[in-house]
Motif scaffolding. Sequence first.
Motif, PDB file in Angstrom:
ATOM      1  N   GLY A   1       0.875  -1.264  -0.081  1.00  0.00           N
ATOM      2  CA  GLY A   1       0.049   0.169   0.093  1.00  0.00           C
ATOM      3  C   GLY A   1       0.880   1.217  -0.003  1.00  0.00           C
ATOM      4  N   LYS A   2       2.188   1.083  -0.112  1.00  0.00           N
ATOM      5  CA  LYS A   2       2.885   2.230  -0.060  1.00  0.00           C
ATOM      6  C   LYS A   2       2.658   3.378  -1.200  1.00  0.00           C
ATOM      7  CE  LYS A   2       7.260   0.178  -0.560  1.00  0.00           C
ATOM      8  NZ  LYS A   2       6.396  -1.357  -1.401  1.00  0.00           N
ATOM      9  N   THR A   3       2.722   2.973  -2.357  1.00  0.00           N
ATOM     10  CA  THR A   3       2.423   3.853  -3.536  1.00  0.00           C
ATOM     11  C   THR A   3       0.861   4.448  -3.494  1.00  0.00           C
ATOM     12  OG1 THR A   3       4.040   2.860  -4.961  1.00  0.00           O
ATOM     13  CG2 THR A   3       2.472   4.083  -5.793  1.00  0.00           C
ATOM     14  N   THR A   4      -0.013   3.397  -3.122  1.00  0.00           N
ATOM     15  CA  THR A   4      -1.398   3.782  -2.889  1.00  0.00           C
ATOM     16  C   THR A   4      -1.777   4.827  -1.862  1.00  0.00           C
ATOM     17  OG1 THR A   4      -2.114   1.679  -3.695  1.00  0.00           O
ATOM     18  CG2 THR A   4      -3.687   3.004  -2.596  1.00  0.00           C
ATOM     19  N   LEU A   5      -0.818   4.898  -0.803  1.00  0.00           N
ATOM     20  CA  LEU A   5      -0.765   5.901   0.379  1.00  0.00           C
ATOM     21  C   LEU A   5      -0.485   7.162  -0.421  1.00  0.00           C
ATOM     22  CD1 LEU A   5      -1.174   6.820   3.368  1.00  0.00           C
ATOM     23  CD2 LEU A   5       1.246   5.910   3.333  1.00  0.00           C
ATOM     24  N   ALA A   6       0.596   7.049  -1.233  1.00  0.00           N
ATOM     25  CA  ALA A   6       1.001   8.249  -1.800  1.00  0.00           C
ATOM     26  C   ALA A   6       0.108   9.066  -2.807  1.00  0.00           C
ATOM     27  CB  ALA A   6       2.545   8.037  -2.391  1.00  0.00           C
ATOM     28  N   LEU A   7      -0.351   8.358  -3.598  1.00  0.00           N
ATOM     29  CA  LEU A   7      -1.212   8.731  -4.606  1.00  0.00           C
ATOM     30  C   LEU A   7      -2.732   9.241  -3.879  1.00  0.00           C
ATOM     31  CD1 LEU A   7      -1.079   5.854  -7.140  1.00  0.00           C
ATOM     32  CD2 LEU A   7      -0.152   8.196  -7.162  1.00  0.00           C
ATOM     33  N   ALA A   8      -3.027   8.755  -2.802  1.00  0.00           N
ATOM     34  CA  ALA A   8      -4.159   9.060  -1.971  1.00  0.00           C
ATOM     35  C   ALA A   8      -3.869  10.546  -1.581  1.00  0.00           C
ATOM     36  CB  ALA A   8      -4.601   8.057  -0.829  1.00  0.00           C
TER      37      ALA A   8
END
Length: 533
Positions: free
Chosen positions: A320-327
């Motif tokens: 979920g690392k990149t998903t967190l950043a995109l969010a």
Amino acid sequence: MSLLSVSDLSVSFRQGGSVTQAVRGVSFDIRAGETVALVGESGSGKSVTALSTVGLLSDNAELSGSVRFEGAEMVGASPAELRRVRGNDISFIFQEPMTSLNPLHTVERQITEALLLHQGLSGAPARARALELMNKVGIRDAESRLGSYPHQLSGGQRQRVMIAMALANGPKLLVADEPTTALDVTIQAQILELLAGLKRTERMSMLFITHDLNIVRRVADRVCVMQNGEIVEQGDAETVFSNPRHPYTRTLLAAEPHGQPDAVAPAAAPLLGSDGLRVWFPVHRGLLRRTVGHVKAVNDASFTLRAGETLGVVGESGSGKTTLALAVMRLISAKGPILFDGEDISRYRSGAMRALRRQMQIVFQDPFGSLSPRMTVEEIIAEGLGVHGVPTGGAPRDAVAAIMDEVGLDPASMTRYPHEFSGGQRQRIAIARAMILHPRLVVLDEPTSALDMTVQVQIVDLLRKLQKDHGLAYLFISHDLRVVRAMSHQIMVLRQGDVLEYGPADQVFDAPQHDYTRALLAAAFDLKTIGRG
């Protein structure tokens, strides 16, 4: 007698009227049951040397010298003889399995293809052998995975399939070309353990190609250090690491991010934060596509990031690392507050977000993929100025020249194109593109993972300097915990969307509270030697 003996090998490539010398006078031997590591930075000639052993170079390659496998000369051998050796006696594992595996064929077909070509094995016997190989390389529920396509597997599973294909015909020499570069630290450790175990049980020799000396410490019996197409030092691994003779070897051994970022000012105000941020993707089933569940990509993440501070976000692929950043950048939908400079931007409409974008920039993992090949460096860096209407106080070209100078690029090269730069220089271009807008927050998504070790150190030093000079807040995403430690004030550990641990970097690294964090740290920092002999 050596299994493989390379003597005075030179390789050049002819393009039009010019000739590029890629390998110069390389000599080394690999004995039965031995692992030899070819080490060096990109462009040093490692892969060209390995591909030369079985004639896998392009038609414009010109070879001289000798490559003997079990006494038989490979340079100038007939195509039939080379085909007999390739994939049978000498097998290859490549760096990026997603590009090496055929996306249109199942795992079973790709493994059994090698059996058919070299052993004439097909049907039920071939399927049984494929299943045996998949179990041997540690693919769970192997029978159900036989019908899977590459995109349906994780990165670690795809690499295990590549290893299974390489082992199909019982090779005597396994050539592993950067087999763990794109993998998370825990998966990397698993693959290294797997290769070491297979080497022992299958009684193979191994030629291991890498730019990461930490991996070489774990796997190699002997080391050959390459620079500019030449072997500048070789010897047993223990001697090379404890008493390196060549200055380049010493440079590589010292090429590890050190130190810590400057302390955050006590009065620094919170810039970014959230309390219970969620990104759930619905799972639809049936004819009417009803929602039957959710993939919890990010589940109740809470954090605060101050100006001048770095939050390192770590975890395996899919955590979920990149998903967190995109969010937090409002590039995907999320639930929960997203506070930027005291304002809840989760409620902003598109117009308000466009005005905010220049303050929130991203630097991506692959600088070559994120830079347009049809635009000059000047056009790439200056593009955001026009999009956001940023006043420069002068000609845009002057602003481009100033930011290129600040990130360590020669402004005179601004008329060149991305392909004319090295990987490290391309990443500096990407950083300059973000910095020219004077952002307050920069998301760094694996910005060093595609780079050589020496270049990684340079980029880490640059990022820390830019943070100090401009008071930047960084959201730093990486699976390389050595780089994370050198960059971060705080650490967030994610696993399958859940925040398992969050706190000051020293606390997380020195006294991890969660078993998963301890496993990550052990995989990254445990330098015990495995698989030698």
